[in-house]
Motif scaffolding. Structure first.
Motif, short mmCIF file in Angstrom:
data_model
loop_
_atom_site.label_atom_id
_atom_site.label_comp_id
_atom_site.label_asym_id
_atom_site.label_seq_id
_atom_site.Cartn_x
_atom_site.Cartn_y
_atom_site.Cartn_z
N ARG A 246 35.24 20.68 -52.00
CA ARG A 246 34.11 20.34 -51.13
C ARG A 246 34.51 19.27 -50.12
O ARG A 246 34.18 19.37 -48.92
CB ARG A 246 32.93 19.87 -51.97
CG ARG A 246 31.67 19.61 -51.15
CD ARG A 246 30.51 19.22 -52.02
NE ARG A 246 30.72 17.93 -52.68
CZ ARG A 246 30.96 17.78 -53.97
NH1 ARG A 246 31.04 18.84 -54.77
NH2 ARG A 246 31.14 16.58 -54.50
N ASP A 247 35.23 18.25 -50.58
CA ASP A 247 35.67 17.18 -49.68
C ASP A 247 36.59 17.72 -48.59
O ASP A 247 36.51 17.30 -47.42
CB ASP A 247 36.38 16.07 -50.46
CG ASP A 247 35.41 15.21 -51.26
OD1 ASP A 247 34.21 15.25 -50.94
OD2 ASP A 247 35.86 14.51 -52.18
N ARG A 248 37.46 18.65 -48.96
CA ARG A 248 38.37 19.22 -47.97
C ARG A 248 37.62 20.05 -46.94
O ARG A 248 37.97 20.03 -45.75
CB ARG A 248 39.44 20.06 -48.66
CG ARG A 248 40.46 19.24 -49.42
CD ARG A 248 41.53 20.09 -50.05
NE ARG A 248 42.48 19.28 -50.81
CZ ARG A 248 43.53 19.77 -51.45
NH1 ARG A 248 43.76 21.06 -51.44
NH2 ARG A 248 44.35 18.96 -52.11
N LYS A 249 36.62 20.78 -47.38
CA LYS A 249 35.83 21.57 -46.43
C LYS A 249 35.13 20.67 -45.42
O LYS A 249 35.12 20.95 -44.22
CB LYS A 249 34.80 22.42 -47.19
CG LYS A 249 35.39 23.64 -47.88
CD LYS A 249 34.28 24.47 -48.52
CE LYS A 249 34.86 25.72 -49.19
NZ LYS A 249 33.79 26.54 -49.81
N ILE A 250 34.52 19.59 -45.92
CA ILE A 250 33.83 18.67 -45.02
C ILE A 250 34.82 17.98 -44.10
O ILE A 250 34.55 17.79 -42.90
CB ILE A 250 33.02 17.64 -45.84
CG1 ILE A 250 31.90 18.36 -46.62
CG2 ILE A 250 32.42 16.58 -44.92
CD1 ILE A 250 31.09 17.44 -47.51
N THR A 251 35.98 17.61 -44.63
CA THR A 251 37.01 16.99 -43.80
C THR A 251 37.48 17.94 -42.71
O THR A 251 37.66 17.54 -41.55
CB THR A 251 38.21 16.56 -44.67
OG1 THR A 251 37.74 15.66 -45.69
CG2 THR A 251 39.27 15.88 -43.84
N ASN A 252 37.66 19.20 -43.06
CA ASN A 252 38.04 20.20 -42.05
C ASN A 252 36.95 20.36 -41.00
O ASN A 252 37.25 20.54 -39.81
CB ASN A 252 38.32 21.54 -42.72
CG ASN A 252 39.58 21.52 -43.57
OD1 ASN A 252 40.46 20.69 -43.35
ND2 ASN A 252 39.66 22.40 -44.54
N MET A 253 35.70 20.29 -41.44
CA MET A 253 34.60 20.41 -40.50
C MET A 253 34.62 19.27 -39.47
O MET A 253 34.49 19.50 -38.26
CB MET A 253 33.25 20.40 -41.24
CG MET A 253 32.04 20.54 -40.33
SD MET A 253 30.49 20.07 -41.13
CE MET A 253 30.69 18.29 -41.21
N GLY A 310 28.89 26.68 -40.03
CA GLY A 310 30.07 27.43 -40.41
C GLY A 310 30.94 26.75 -41.45
O GLY A 310 31.63 27.42 -42.22
N PHE A 311 30.92 25.40 -41.51
CA PHE A 311 31.87 24.69 -42.35
C PHE A 311 31.25 23.68 -43.31
O PHE A 311 31.97 23.12 -44.12
CB PHE A 311 32.90 23.96 -41.48
CG PHE A 311 33.79 24.89 -40.70
CD1 PHE A 311 34.96 25.38 -41.25
CD2 PHE A 311 33.43 25.29 -39.42
CE1 PHE A 311 35.78 26.23 -40.53
CE2 PHE A 311 34.24 26.16 -38.70
CZ PHE A 311 35.41 26.64 -39.25
N ASN A 312 29.96 23.43 -43.20
CA ASN A 312 29.33 22.46 -44.11
C ASN A 312 28.72 23.21 -45.29
O ASN A 312 27.73 23.94 -45.13
CB ASN A 312 28.24 21.68 -43.36
CG ASN A 312 27.74 20.49 -44.16
OD1 ASN A 312 27.64 20.55 -45.39
ND2 ASN A 312 27.43 19.40 -43.48
N PRO A 313 29.28 23.08 -46.51
CA PRO A 313 28.77 23.83 -47.66
C PRO A 313 27.31 23.51 -47.97
O PRO A 313 26.55 24.41 -48.38
CB PRO A 313 29.68 23.38 -48.82
CG PRO A 313 30.89 22.78 -48.18
CD PRO A 313 30.44 22.23 -46.87
#
Length: 361
Positions: A246-253, A310-313
């Motif tokens: 989850r942290d990586r997804k938010i960081t990518n966002m 698109g990128f925030n779970p």
């Protein structure tokens, strides 16, 4: 300095009241392209940011410190889409600035303030990601009070960068194409020292320093993610692995948001520097080259809402739940409306049957 300011303002007023379209250079088709582009991006950005803010308001789970920063950015872009994009569209169709000189200065201040507010907010988001990934601890936004204090600090810092032209340090006025207002980059370096100083001031505090902080944070983040990649494979705790994902997804966002900001605004910064260096467009082609960065910068109001969804779970999950709930409610109400009313009952009570039977002769 004040005398120079009065002369500059009077000149600007004259230019606003009597625009010289014959010698201005830009072809009419360029104005119409800019107008339709600004109208389309402004409308898309307005609707998309309204949707993001609406989802945030109706979903309590989304009211986290991190998402409050996102909403600060979304509200900023909502205002830009109306006061920036739509106004640019109206001016482009008219091929001139439609409002007064004072309105030009106010609009220039607003656009400068909101533009810097965006990159400062993105910088704070980058710092937050840096602390979460590399330090494994929360950026000090754990309470509503700390979140509000951070937002106030962002607003005050941005105000300190955007306000000086109203105090005689720098100048707001019409831009090259005469259909939008902003910081005046065209100046005489020997006479207008305060404009040169403000240009250095705004680029240093409003662009270069935030950019260096962002690059530093994400350099450290990429190193931390790379070094923790193998460790993540050895983790047996499913909850910890899910948190890392989850942290990586938010960081990518956040990284994609930063890239989108730089792609849309960096060409505008380059054109501003070239204008400050004394270059002026002289043909239809060079005016078109000057217009492209302005048009590209207007796309920014549309991109961030798309990146959120698109990128925030969290946004994805909550929007999916809300949508499914609305679909179920709609189906229930539709089925209820299709049900036919029951016919009156034809059953006869036992007492009635007994009376009818005894009455037969």
């Amino acid at each position: 300095m004040k005398g120079g300011r009065m002369m500059d303002n009077s000149t600007m007023i004259a230019n606003l009241s009597e625009p010289n379209l014959e010698t201005s250079g830009p072809p009419s088709i360029l104005y119409y392209i800019m107008g339709f582009w600004a109208l389309g991006t402004g409308t898309t950005g307005f609707l998309a940011n309204i949707l993001v803010i609406l989802v945030f308001c109706i979903t309590p789970k989304l009211r986290t410190p991190f998402n409050y920063l996102l909403m600060n950015l979304s509200a900023c872009e909502l205002v830009i889409s109306v006061t920036g994009n739509w106004l640019l569209a109206a001016n482009s169709f008219s091929r001139r600035w439609l409002l007064s000189a004072r309105a030009c200065q106010v609009n220039a201040f607003g656009m400068t303030y909101l533009g810097i507010l965006s990159i400062v907010t993105l910088t704070v988001l980058a710092i937050q990601r840096y602390m979460m990934i590399t330090q494994d601890r929360q950026f000090p936004l754990s309470t509503n009070l700390s979140t509000c204090m951070t937002l106030v600090l962002i607003w005050v810092y941005t105000l300190a960068i955007a306000l000086p032209p109203f105090l005689g340090f720098g100048e707001f006025g019409l831009n090259t194409l005469k259909v939008s207002c902003g910081v005046v980059w065209d100046f005489n370096i020997n006479a207008d020292h305060y404009k040169v100083e403000y240009m250095v001031y705004i680029y240093l505090l409003g662009f270069l320093i935030p950019l260096m902080i962002i690059f530093y944070c994400y350099t450290k983040i990429m190193k931390a993610v790379k070094s923790s990649g193998m460790n993540g494979l050895l983790e047996n705790d499913a909850k910890r692995r899910a948190k890392r994902r989850r942290d990586r997804k938010i960081t990518n966002m956040v990284a994609i948001m930063l890239a989108a900001y730089l792609i849309t605004w960096f060409p505008y910064a380059i054109v501003s520097i070239s204008e400050a260096a004394g270059y002026k467009p002289y043909s239809s082609l060079t005016f078109a080259i000057y217009a492209l960065p302005t048009m590209l910068a207007k796309v920014c109001v549309c991109l961030d809402p798309l990146i959120y969804f698109g990128f925030n779970p969290q946004f994805q999950d909550e929007v999916r739940k809300y949508w499914n709930k609305q679909v179920i409610n709609l189906e229930v109400s539709f089925q209820g409306s299709k049900e036919t009313p029951r016919a009156p009952s034809t059953l006869v009570s036992p007492a009635t049957e007994f009376i009818e039977a005894t009455s037969v002769v």
